[in-house]
Design an enzyme around this catalytic site. Structure first.
Site, PDB file in Angstrom:
ATOM      1  N   GLY A   1      -8.550  12.261  -4.506  1.00  0.00           N
ATOM      2  CA  GLY A   1      -7.119  12.287  -4.773  1.00  0.00           C
ATOM      3  C   GLY A   1      -6.363  13.375  -4.046  1.00  0.00           C
ATOM      4  O   GLY A   1      -5.157  13.537  -4.229  1.00  0.00           O
TER       5      GLY A   1
ATOM      6  N   ARG B   1       5.449  -2.354  -4.835  1.00  0.00           N
ATOM      7  CA  ARG B   1       4.817  -2.960  -3.670  1.00  0.00           C
ATOM      8  C   ARG B   1       4.515  -4.431  -3.927  1.00  0.00           C
ATOM      9  O   ARG B   1       4.469  -4.879  -5.078  1.00  0.00           O
ATOM     10  CB  ARG B   1       3.497  -2.232  -3.374  1.00  0.00           C
ATOM     11  CG  ARG B   1       3.641  -0.731  -3.211  1.00  0.00           C
ATOM     12  CD  ARG B   1       2.331  -0.014  -3.544  1.00  0.00           C
ATOM     13  NE  ARG B   1       2.473   1.436  -3.458  1.00  0.00           N
ATOM     14  CZ  ARG B   1       2.223   2.141  -2.359  1.00  0.00           C
ATOM     15  NH1 ARG B   1       1.793   1.527  -1.267  1.00  0.00           N
ATOM     16  NH2 ARG B   1       2.386   3.440  -2.330  1.00  0.00           N
TER      17      ARG B   1
ATOM     18  N   ASP C   1      -0.700  -4.048   0.079  1.00  0.00           N
ATOM     19  CA  ASP C   1      -0.433  -2.947  -0.849  1.00  0.00           C
ATOM     20  C   ASP C   1       0.396  -1.844  -0.201  1.00  0.00           C
ATOM     21  O   ASP C   1       0.828  -0.916  -0.891  1.00  0.00           O
ATOM     22  CB  ASP C   1      -1.746  -2.378  -1.395  1.00  0.00           C
ATOM     23  CG  ASP C   1      -2.707  -1.955  -0.299  1.00  0.00           C
ATOM     24  OD1 ASP C   1      -3.212  -2.847   0.406  1.00  0.00           O
ATOM     25  OD2 ASP C   1      -2.952  -0.750  -0.143  1.00  0.00           O
TER      26      ASP C   1
END
Length: 514
Positions: A135, A199, A269
């Site tokens: 992350g 998205r 995405d």
């Protein structure tokens, strides 16, 4: 900054998981998970976008009290942070559930004019959607995200924007070219903003899970908040939404072609339903004109996301969105007709855009052939996309003749190449003569549509190298240049990529490594 104004709009509307557990996992029937940023003890501010902060309603930045917020540490009590789940097709293949692996939402803020902006950290720690990653983000990718999103904004291309860039104080391990040679790099966090980060993949996830009721709720939420022009109800409302997404997507592709932007990872995405440029990874601005150019090493050898294919891929992605919305729209003929009309609309807008770049007032018969001749010339002679139009515009200054353009500006020494270029310029003069507008008006069209400055990868590479050593001089120059892209603030940037940067990782091609 007035952080107490930040609200949580998404979590109020849809089912979520409030466990706060960041272990990577599938989250069926959930559109978001609450998650806290990791927090960093020794952040260091690189740049803060005060103009944007004022515009979205956050106000004046105070480094002593606000720096920790910029990296997701020491949050206001009213903020409940979260990450969203979405799905997608990656490089043409269904990838299943994905989600915000490095992005964590702080929420939404409204300025004095009532305009809303979502705020999220990128690189502030793992979420349930990180897929076994950490992350985090590294300095080089964060610099690229910050600078390119702001460059696109000032180029007048629809885009997400960047509020801040800060070092996290941590080192992060990355394998920049996936070559089996991981190294430590400086970690960093970007705060980015947009009207919405919704998205194609958010809708694909719900459709794949057969969550039709929640899909309808998401559609209703999206139309109500971001498409106020749609006032219809029932199935017609959803049809108008899809038509609007197709139009916005086509318009965005035309703008990418206008400035020479190659995204590099046009997975579903990474496609915004608002028609915004989003997720700046292994992108590139064109140096030499090449329809087959892709900046992403992961995109080889197929070059699915090459410069010349971006319009086609946008349409393919819209087909996937249509497949998802079919559960609600249930009108196959409408969806097929709308998608088939995408190409007609796109090419009309594309050719009108090229007209403006050449200083033509409108499309006329024969322009198709002219544009084809121009494309062949650009590719065959490996001409620089931005510099070509800048030099062509200089002809209107009445200081530069076409002969000088041939021999000086483009460095065409080869007689055969010079002959081809001379032939094209002759055709260009003929086409200009068919304008009913003045030379000054033609010049103005070119000035408004052809940037003098584009943020080339070799400049980003140099900037990142300097920042790694604590130097910020080039960063400041690039900020000034990208904020004024239709002016030539720094003539030293108006050159072809120097030979010394050929083949250097990060200067022409990059990987998806962050």
């Amino acid at each position: 900054m007035n952080l107490n104004q930040i609200k949580q709009p998404f979590t109020e509307q849809f089912p979520g998981d409030f466990s706060g557990d960041t272990m990577q996992r599938q989250t069926p029937k959930m559109l978001f998970s609450t998650v806290e940023p990791s927090g960093f003890e020794n952040p260091e501010l690189i740049i803060f976008n005060q103009k944007l902060s004022d515009e979205i309603g956050l106000g004046q930045f105070n480094e002593k009290s606000d720096l920790n917020f910029l990296v997701g540490t020491d949050l206001p009590q009213n903020i409940k942070t979260y990450a969203t789940a979405y799905a997608g097709h990656q490089f043409g293949n269904w990838a299943g559930q994905l989600g915000d692996g490095r992005a964590i939402y702080a929420g939404e803020i409204k300025n004095d004019m009532g305009k809303k902006s979502e705020i999220q950290w990128k690189g502030a720690g793992a979420t349930p959607y990180s897929r076994h990653a950490d992350g985090r983000a590294v300095l080089r990718s964060s610099v690229r995200e910050y600078l390119m999103s702001e460059a696109m904004f000032h180029l007048k291309v629809p885009t997400t924007r960047a509020l801040s860039l800060a070092l996290s104080g941590e080192n992060v391990v990355r394998d920049i070219m996936y070559s089996g040679n991981p190294q430590y790099e400086k970690g960093a966090v970007v705060i980015r903003t947009a009207e919405s980060f919704l998205r194609f993949g958010h809708f694909e996830l719900l459709a794949a899970q057969k969550e039709t009721d929640t899909l309808k709720k998401l559609l209703d939420f999206t139309v109500k908040n971001y498409f106020p022009e749609i006032i219809s109800e029932g199935e017609q409302k959803y049809q108008e939404f899809f038509t609007a997404v197709c139009t916005k997507t086509a318009d965005l592709m035309v703008e990418w072609y206008r400035v020479g932007f190659v995204h590099g990872v046009m997975n579903t995405d990474n496609m915004s339903v608002l028609g915004l440029s989003i997720d700046f990874g292994p992108y590139s601005m064109l140096d030499e004109y090449d329809l087959n150019f892709t900046p992403n090493t992961t995109d080889l050898p197929g070059r699915r996301y090459a410069f010349g294919k971006q319009g086609q891929i946008a349409q393919w992605n819209l087909w996937q969105l249509a497949n998802s919305l079919f559960q609600v729209i249930k009108d196959e003929k409408f969806l097929e007709k709308t998608l088939n009309e995408f190409g007609t609309y796109f090419w009309k807008k594309h050719d009108e855009m090229l007209c403006r770049k050449f200083g033509f007032e409108k499309l006329i018969s024969g322009d198709d052939d002219f544009f084809s001749q121009w494309q062949s010339l650009m590719q065959e002679l490996s001409l620089d996309y931005t510099l070509f139009f800048n030099q062509l515009e200089s002809h209107f200054n009445q200081k530069t003749t076409f002969e000088q353009l041939q021999k000086i500006s483009y460095g065409l020494i080869d007689d055969e190449k010079l002959e081809k270029f001379t032939s094209f310029l002759s055709e260009y003069e003929k086409r200009l003569s068919q304008n009913s507008i003045s030379s000054e008006e033609s010049k103005k069209l070119m000035q408004e549509n052809n940037p003098k400055f584009t943020l080339r990868n070799y400049l980003l590479y140099q900037c990142i190298e300097e920042l790694e050593h604590g130097k910020r001089d080039l960063l400041e120059k690039l900020i000034t240049a990208l904020e004024n892209p239709y002016e030539e603030k720094f003539p030293e940037f108006s050159v072809k990529r120097p030979d010394g940067f050929e083949g250097v990782a990060g200067c022409s091609m990059l990987s998806c490594s962050s």
